[in-house]
Design an enzyme around this catalytic site. Structure first.
Site, PDB file in Angstrom:
ATOM      1  N   GLY A   1      88.852  23.832  -3.007  1.00  0.00           N
ATOM      2  CA  GLY A   1      88.812  24.347  -4.368  1.00  0.00           C
ATOM      3  C   GLY A   1      87.513  25.071  -4.619  1.00  0.00           C
ATOM      4  O   GLY A   1      86.440  24.658  -4.166  1.00  0.00           O
TER       5      GLY A   1
ATOM      6  N   GLY B   1      91.662  21.473  -2.267  1.00  0.00           N
ATOM      7  CA  GLY B   1      92.620  22.142  -3.130  1.00  0.00           C
ATOM      8  C   GLY B   1      93.782  22.763  -2.384  1.00  0.00           C
ATOM      9  O   GLY B   1      94.888  22.874  -2.924  1.00  0.00           O
TER      10      GLY B   1
ATOM     11  N   GLU C   1      85.782  15.138  -0.006  1.00  0.00           N
ATOM     12  CA  GLU C   1      85.142  15.135  -1.325  1.00  0.00           C
ATOM     13  C   GLU C   1      84.021  14.115  -1.488  1.00  0.00           C
ATOM     14  O   GLU C   1      83.115  14.322  -2.293  1.00  0.00           O
ATOM     15  CB  GLU C   1      86.212  14.928  -2.406  1.00  0.00           C
ATOM     16  CG  GLU C   1      87.114  16.127  -2.641  1.00  0.00           C
ATOM     17  CD  GLU C   1      88.241  16.264  -1.636  1.00  0.00           C
ATOM     18  OE1 GLU C   1      89.003  17.237  -1.726  1.00  0.00           O
ATOM     19  OE2 GLU C   1      88.360  15.393  -0.738  1.00  0.00           O
TER      20      GLU C   1
ATOM     21  N   ASP D   1      91.096  14.319  -5.032  1.00  0.00           N
ATOM     22  CA  ASP D   1      92.034  14.619  -6.116  1.00  0.00           C
ATOM     23  C   ASP D   1      93.217  15.416  -5.593  1.00  0.00           C
ATOM     24  O   ASP D   1      93.632  15.227  -4.462  1.00  0.00           O
ATOM     25  CB  ASP D   1      91.306  15.334  -7.260  1.00  0.00           C
ATOM     26  CG  ASP D   1      90.774  16.700  -6.884  1.00  0.00           C
ATOM     27  OD1 ASP D   1      90.540  16.957  -5.684  1.00  0.00           O
ATOM     28  OD2 ASP D   1      90.568  17.543  -7.795  1.00  0.00           O
TER      29      ASP D   1
END
Length: 391
Positions: free
Chosen positions: A87, A142, A165, A173
């Site tokens: 991301g 992402g 992450e 996430d």
């Protein structure tokens, strides 16, 4: 900090980054009943930004009323290096640096970025037609949210998967709390805490990819999918099975520049045993008792990432395993994301990796011994002022 978390780092001036509004960042091509989707930011390793989310979301909304067999999606990344390497979250750091007057003139990126991304993740996960994501290179963060919730994921010799992450002071996430705990042998917990990479056929062996297809056969695979007149999930699965390379997904392969050995089975019993412990502290304690080089390296990795991230991700995996759907996991993750933006580690991780690039983050708290369950639970508390994400 040796985590690999690839995020585009193009900045305009000293203020918040200006995202391109070019629709060319995602390209669509219709061939028969096949919609080809190309993530088109090769210089940024196709890192997902808000504009790409805004382009993709209407397409998936249109598909909500379709029936299985009425279409099929093939998603790839432009260039030869990446499917989507994460991301593009630098703008969230930039937003944090603005003064209150500047913020009042700008959308709250910390809310909109994750809210819109997670809505897209759920649309992909509930899409009635088959999606085939071809991991042609890096597939991380992402990019996993764009693919892993679809019906099919194809690994090749060039695939590199990671959810890194914790190394940037964040958490796994984009639905990580749904798919990672459901991988066998506690491998999802291992990947989530360490951010370790999987390469080539190992992405299939771990259960992240549904098929492994050699690079030399990808073009033929795509052509057959494009020409399929009745692309039901069952039919697409049969086509993928035809090209699935069983030799490289069940046995050790020779090591070359594009082929990885069957590393997944290495230390598998240890991973299942150690990462099935009841707490992060127990995992640390067990690794400290082990004498293997793998245990030493794993402990070194865990000591380099954010202690807060480790503790929150462990709880996230435990809760995600019990939640009934991707939607419920994403609702929880949105809550966690907003609480992370209130704490220092995410911004410190971005600073160390992307801004100052010293790769020497100063985590707060600096040790898991200074983090109790009360602090962990605070990341899961409901949000105020009707800010919850609801499906």
């Amino acid at each position: 900090m040796n985590r690999l978390f690839t995020i585009s780092n193009h900045i305009i001036g000293k203020n918040i980054r200006q995202f391109s509004t070019s629709t060319e960042e995602v390209l669509f091509e219709k061939k028969g009943k096949c919609l080809k989707v190309l993530l088109n930011r090769p210089k940024a390793l196709n890192a997902l930004n808000p504009n790409m989310v805004k382009i993709l979301t209407p397409k998936y909304l249109e598909m909500k009323t379709m029936k299985d067999g009425e279409g099929v999606i093939v998603m790839k990344g432009a260039g030869e290096k990446a499917f989507c390497a994460g991301g593009d979250i630098r703008a969230i750091y930039d937003y944090k640096q603005l003064n209150e007057e500047q913020k009042s003139k700008t959308n709250d990126i910390g809310d909109s970025f994750f809210r819109e991304e997670y809505i897209l993740n759920n649309l992909i996960g509930t899409n009635p037609i088959a999606q085939v994501s071809i991991y042609n290179g890096f597939a991380m963060g992402g990019g996993i949210g764009l693919s892993v919730h679809g019906k099919f994921r194809v690994a090749t010799e060039n695939t590199v998967f990671a959810m890194p992450e914790t190394g940037i002071g964040f958490f796994c996430d984009v639905g990580g709390s749904y798919f990672l705990p459901r991988l066998p042998h506690n491998y999802g917990m291992y990947l989530a805490l360490t951010g370790s990479k999987l390469k080539g056929n190992n992405v299939y062996l771990a259960g992240v990819a549904t098929h492994f297809v050699s690079n030399e056969n990808i073009q033929a695979l795509e052509k057959e999918i494009e020409e399929c007149e009745n692309p039901t999930t069952q039919t697409i699965n049969s086509i993928l099975n035809k090209y699935h390379d069983k030799s490289k997904s069940t046995t050790t392969t020779t090591t070359t520049t594009t082929t990885t050995s069957n590393e997944y089975n290495n230390n598998l019993a240890d991973i299942e045993r150690i990462f099935g412990k009841n707490s992060v502290k127990e995992i640390f304690q067990q690794l400290e008792l082990e004498n293997s080089e793998w245990a030493k390296q794993t402990l070194k990795t865990l000591n380099s990432v954010s202690p807060s991230s480790l503790m929150v991700v462990f709880e996230q995996m435990k809760q995600g395993a019990k939640l009934p759907s991707l939607a419920k996991c994403l609702e929880m993750e949105f809550r966690i994301s907003q609480h992370f933006l209130e704490k220092p580690d995410f911004f410190e991780g971005v600073r160390a990796l992307l801004v100052d690039k010293d790769k020497n983050p100063k985590w707060l708290p600096p040790s898991i011994d200074q983090i109790d369950q009360t602090l962990v639970n605070s990341y899961f508390k409901p949000l105020s002022n009707n800010k919850e994400l609801k499906f």
